[in-house]
Design a protein around this motif. Sequence first.
Motif, PDB file in Angstrom:
ATOM      1  N   ALA A 166       0.893  -1.252  -0.050  1.00  0.00           N
ATOM      2  CA  ALA A 166       0.195   0.014   0.098  1.00  0.00           C
ATOM      3  C   ALA A 166       0.915   1.303  -0.118  1.00  0.00           C
ATOM      4  CB  ALA A 166      -0.889   0.037   1.196  1.00  0.00           C
ATOM      5  N   LYS A 197      -3.865   1.433  -3.086  1.00  0.00           N
ATOM      6  CA  LYS A 197      -4.585   0.910  -1.938  1.00  0.00           C
ATOM      7  C   LYS A 197      -4.997  -0.537  -2.098  1.00  0.00           C
ATOM      8  CE  LYS A 197      -6.836   5.654  -1.754  1.00  0.00           C
ATOM      9  NZ  LYS A 197      -8.043   6.327  -1.633  1.00  0.00           N
ATOM     10  N   PRO A 198      -5.142  -1.138  -1.054  1.00  0.00           N
ATOM     11  CA  PRO A 198      -5.611  -2.574  -0.913  1.00  0.00           C
ATOM     12  C   PRO A 198      -6.862  -2.825  -2.167  1.00  0.00           C
ATOM     13  CG  PRO A 198      -5.021  -2.124   1.061  1.00  0.00           C
ATOM     14  CD  PRO A 198      -4.827  -0.730   0.503  1.00  0.00           C
ATOM     15  N   SER A 226      -1.666  -4.784   2.303  1.00  0.00           N
ATOM     16  CA  SER A 226      -1.721  -3.909   3.432  1.00  0.00           C
ATOM     17  C   SER A 226      -0.795  -4.146   4.541  1.00  0.00           C
ATOM     18  CB  SER A 226      -2.952  -3.843   3.892  1.00  0.00           C
ATOM     19  OG  SER A 226      -3.372  -5.229   4.723  1.00  0.00           O
TER      20      SER A 226
END
Length: 122
Positions: A14, A87-88, A122
């Motif tokens: 991330a 982002k995840p 993440s």
Amino acid sequence: QVQLVESGGGLVQAGGSLRLSCAASGRTFSSYVMGWFRQAPGKEREFVAAIRRSGDSTYYADSVKGRFTISRDNAKNTVYLQMNSLKPEDTAVYYCAAHIIYTVVTTLWSSWGQGTQVTVSS
């Protein structure tokens, strides 16, 4: 008819970045609007970004605005997607697509690549 081949996917943490490339065949690449779509597990394929023939206009899904940048090099028959601040929830298979006009309706796009996996941890 346009043949498309994506590359550049992979695994990133991330906040990291990836640059996807889509190489197109044919002598009329500049005649097509180019786009990127993505499909996460269990979800429908969704529009990500598109760029007009000349590259003078770009379009983005709200979820990626400010983070992703689409560009094209007509001389190289290639379209790119620069993805920053990943982002995840960006995890998905990313597909390159081509069509004669711009639309966010996935089923209307006429040519598709095989897809490349992007995984954001993440």
